[in-house]
Design an enzyme around this catalytic site. Structure first.
Site, PDB file in Angstrom:
ATOM      1  CE1 TYR A 112     -50.182  -4.275  45.623  1.00 54.96           C
ATOM      2  CE2 TYR A 112     -50.161  -3.127  43.521  1.00 54.96           C
ATOM      3  CZ  TYR A 112     -49.578  -3.407  44.742  1.00 54.96           C
ATOM      4  OH  TYR A 112     -48.382  -2.794  45.070  1.00 54.96           O
ATOM      5  CG  HIS A 172     -44.665  -1.386  38.211  1.00 52.02           C
ATOM      6  ND1 HIS A 172     -44.109  -1.656  39.435  1.00 52.02           N
ATOM      7  CD2 HIS A 172     -43.712  -0.728  37.505  1.00 52.02           C
ATOM      8  CE1 HIS A 172     -42.866  -1.173  39.477  1.00 52.02           C
ATOM      9  NE2 HIS A 172     -42.612  -0.597  38.321  1.00 52.02           N
ATOM     10  CE  LYS A 186     -56.334  -1.329  46.640  1.00 54.65           C
ATOM     11  NZ  LYS A 186     -55.371  -0.987  45.613  1.00 54.65           N
ATOM     12  N   PRO A 209     -50.174   0.082  54.808  1.00 58.42           N
ATOM     13  CG  PRO A 209     -47.919   0.627  55.024  1.00 58.42           C
ATOM     14  CD  PRO A 209     -49.159   0.417  55.826  1.00 58.42           C
ATOM     15  CE1 TYR A 236     -46.988  -5.462  49.022  1.00 54.06           C
ATOM     16  CE2 TYR A 236     -46.491  -5.626  46.673  1.00 54.06           C
ATOM     17  CZ  TYR A 236     -47.033  -4.929  47.747  1.00 54.06           C
ATOM     18  OH  TYR A 236     -47.617  -3.696  47.538  1.00 54.06           O
TER      19      TYR A 236
END
Length: 390
Positions: free
Chosen positions: A384, A72, A296, A292, A201
């Protein structure tokens, strides 16, 4: 029995550390409380950041990951009926993430461990770690109904927050910092192809939602729900309707399919300092827990044992203890950066039951800033995709 490094916990952190040490000729034993089937089936994280993939490749444990993992290059944020994609490679000098479930990482590492003959014992109940401040700490455990003892040069606790290793650090020295969030996640696995190419998200007045995946045929999704929620109160149709409402975007449709699993995940943050006391080291959830939202947890654990593995190998090869001495400080700097990022993602995207309309407008302003500012987008992307290891 004696070994150089006793590793408590046969999850991804303990297994990765064992793999590093075994290949370098450092003796080690992994003690895992559950049986193999349980360890290989427990559902956990599914996002691997660049440094974690690099670490697995370095020990020849990424063959199936490279063949089957989903690469991704970004994530999508949604709010107020809008969508904005964060492109990782263009903002991070080429760093990216992989979708590859923790269960698969564990299966790969267990298979390699057993094939190489490295010591891995399932079904061992570790009762205590003693003598952390001596040159030969002792692990006391029960296996096959018999009480046994393992003495070590070093002990590494990868046994989670409720494991015994944390208590080997005396109360007067051990400090734990915690935050409990006023909401949880209802997570589902569904036999339906993902409705997106990358994770979504979503911020919504109804609460947060996340669209992820486990494979091209299996979707993994989450809904923000009140603490104490019973999954039985959420029939399948209600879940799909709520996901539809929170992901709502003109021209986009959420695919539905049979839901095969439901579970509720509480949300909390925790850091235990120091991560070393004497000859006992803490790694992964034994030292820190993150919500979550920032993906991480597994990646921090992998970073811990990569730093520690290099330090132990250096000591084995040269006798130098400098990297062992700086382990706690080195890892905690990264841990607190990840804690802050996870807190930022959680508080920006979730609806606190007590928040005001002013708080909501601040969240929207922050999301607007990420969409409009390359600097804000780059900071999100760098954190991220994972900061490089020192």
């Amino acid at each position: 029995m004696h070994t150089t490094v006793g590793i408590i916990g046969g999850g991804p952190a303990g297994l990765l550390l064992s793999r590093m040490l075994h290949r370098a000729g450092v003796g080690c034993v992994v003690l895992e409380g559950r049986d193999r089937a349980y360890v290989e089936e427990r559902q956990r994280a599914g996002i691997l950041e660049q440094s974690t993939v690099d670490a697995l490749r370095e020990v020849d444990a990424a063959g199936r990951l490279d063949a089957e993992g989903l690469v991704h290059d970004g994530v999508e944020l949604r709010w107020e009926g809008r969508a904005h994609r964060i492109d990782f490679p263009s903002l991070t000098d080429g760093r990216r993430v992989w979708v590859y479930a923790q269960t698969e990482v564990v299966k790969d590492l267990i298979a390699l461990q057993l094939a190489d003959g490295a010591a891995l014992r399932f079904g061992t109940e570790v009762r205590s770690v003693e003598g952390a401040d001596t040159d030969r700490p002792t692990i006391r455990y029960t296996h096959d109904g018999q009480d046994k003892t393992l003495t070590c040069d070093y002990v590494v606790g990868c046994d989670g927050f409720h494991g015994v290793t944390r208590t080997a650090v005396p109360e007067g020295i051990r400090r734990t910092y915690e935050r409990v969030y006023p909401f949880s996640w209802l997570g589902i696995l569904a036999d339906v192809a993902p409705s997106c190419d990358e994770l979504i998200y979503a911020h919504s007045p109804r609460g947060f939602a996340l669209h992820s995946m486990r494979s091209p045929e299996v979707s993994r999704m989450y809904l923000q729900v009140p603490n104490g929620t019973d999954p039985a109160d959420w029939p399948d149709e209600r879940i799909w309707d709520e996901l539809d409402a929170r992901f709502a975007l003109d021209g986009w449709k959420l695919g539905r399919g049979p839901i095969t699993s439901k579970n509720v995940l509480p949300m909390r943050s925790s850091v235990t300092e120091p991560m070393r006391y004497g000859r006992v080291f803490l790694a992964g959830d034994a030292a820190h827990i993150v919500p979550p939202t920032g993906a991480k947890g597994l990646n921090l654990a992998a970073a811990d044992v990569t730093v520690l593995g290099r330090a132990l190998i250096r000591h084995h090869e040269t006798g130098a203890s400098d990297l062992l001495d700086t382990y706690s400080g080195t890892c905690l700097r990264r841990v607190w950066r990840a804690e802050h990022f996870s807190y930022f993602m959680t508080t920006t995207l979730h609806t606190d039951p007590a928040q005001s309309s002013f708080d909501t407008r601040l969240q929207i302003a922050q999301l607007d800033r990420i969409a409009a500012s390359p600097h804000a987008a780059a900071e999100l992307a760098m954190n991220y995709a994972g900061l490089p290891l020192p």
